[in-house]
Design a protein around this motif. Sequence first.
Motif, PDB file in Angstrom:
ATOM      1  N   TRP A 292      -4.266  87.707   4.866  1.00  0.00           N
ATOM      2  CA  TRP A 292      -2.929  87.812   4.297  1.00  0.00           C
ATOM      3  C   TRP A 292      -2.684  86.757   3.215  1.00  0.00           C
ATOM      4  N   GLY A 293      -3.251  85.572   3.426  1.00  0.00           N
ATOM      5  CA  GLY A 293      -3.045  84.511   2.444  1.00  0.00           C
ATOM      6  C   GLY A 293      -3.567  84.905   1.072  1.00  0.00           C
ATOM      7  N   PHE A 294      -4.783  85.439   1.052  1.00  0.00           N
ATOM      8  CA  PHE A 294      -5.372  85.859  -0.216  1.00  0.00           C
ATOM      9  C   PHE A 294      -4.550  87.001  -0.844  1.00  0.00           C
ATOM     10  N   GLU A 296      -1.366  87.651  -0.527  1.00  0.00           N
ATOM     11  CA  GLU A 296      -0.118  87.145  -1.093  1.00  0.00           C
ATOM     12  C   GLU A 296      -0.376  86.408  -2.421  1.00  0.00           C
ATOM     13  N   GLU A 297      -1.481  85.643  -2.477  1.00  0.00           N
ATOM     14  CA  GLU A 297      -1.838  84.949  -3.722  1.00  0.00           C
ATOM     15  C   GLU A 297      -2.149  85.963  -4.829  1.00  0.00           C
TER      16      GLU A 297
END
Length: 320
Positions: A292-294, A296-297
Amino acid sequence: PGKLDVGTAVGTDGTLTVIRDTLDMLREQGIDMKPEDIPRDDPAVYEMISAGDTDGVFQLEGGGMRTFLTNMKPSCFEDIIAAISLYRPGPMESIPRYIQGKQNPSSIHYETEKLRPILDVTYGCMVYQEQVQQVFRELAGYSLGQADVIRRAMSKKKHAVIDAERIAFIHGDPARNIPGCVANGVPEDVAGSIYDEIVDFANYAFNKAHAVSYAFVTYRTAYMKCHHPREYMAALLTSVLDNSTKVAEYIAECRDMGIKLLPPDVNESDADFTVSGENIRFGLVAIKGIGWGFIEELKAERESGGPFRTLDEFCRRMVP
């Protein structure tokens, strides 16, 4: 509880989320609809269900259920409620009788006309616990509370209570102010036959209030699949990402519906499966190794810097 597994991959809570996600996608397109706005009398929806085109429809998946639906040919909301209630061990024995009564009303037989207003909605078949209670009330004069006590005894197979209650049902019980069937004009042999049928079926009878709640969810998923198939199937695919078997089944269903599943695209894909024109775009969260972090980035960079034009540019912008 006690439901036969008919192949539904997503539970009730998950299905409500699928409906919400579908409506959210429609809202982004300018179609503002609430679940309660969905009409329950749409002919196209019943035609789809009657054709057995129910992959992805809550409670109506599975080969056996689809065969039942193609024979039954549901034409109203009551039929959906009955289908959910009948397709379980025990009540399944009533399926041929229900279908015959629906298709040929002249074949319906009531042992006494007093049963007609209770069983006409299910074509002469006893399907719901509430119908069992109504029979005790209307034919034998039980109070609501008394009828429910007997209904519970039957559902829990308390044979001593069931056997003892036969006399009260047929001939009454002055101590409990129960007149009985005979006093209400039902012949003794007919009353005995009805009681036998109740005993045979009450253990399997489904609570109609519960079935209605299921039917609302069932019908709404069918409506979405019928009228907004891309949005619905995208939401459904997102809901089963942890079940590779169901993902494959629903991708195949999309193919049968003429909907292409487009590959993931760094310039277009979202975390979830989304609608892209006439097709569905693969969701990034479904790709192993991408968190999810990637995602969102990626979305933030795409929004601030515009689309990526080359692999080199993608690498430079995403990895400073």
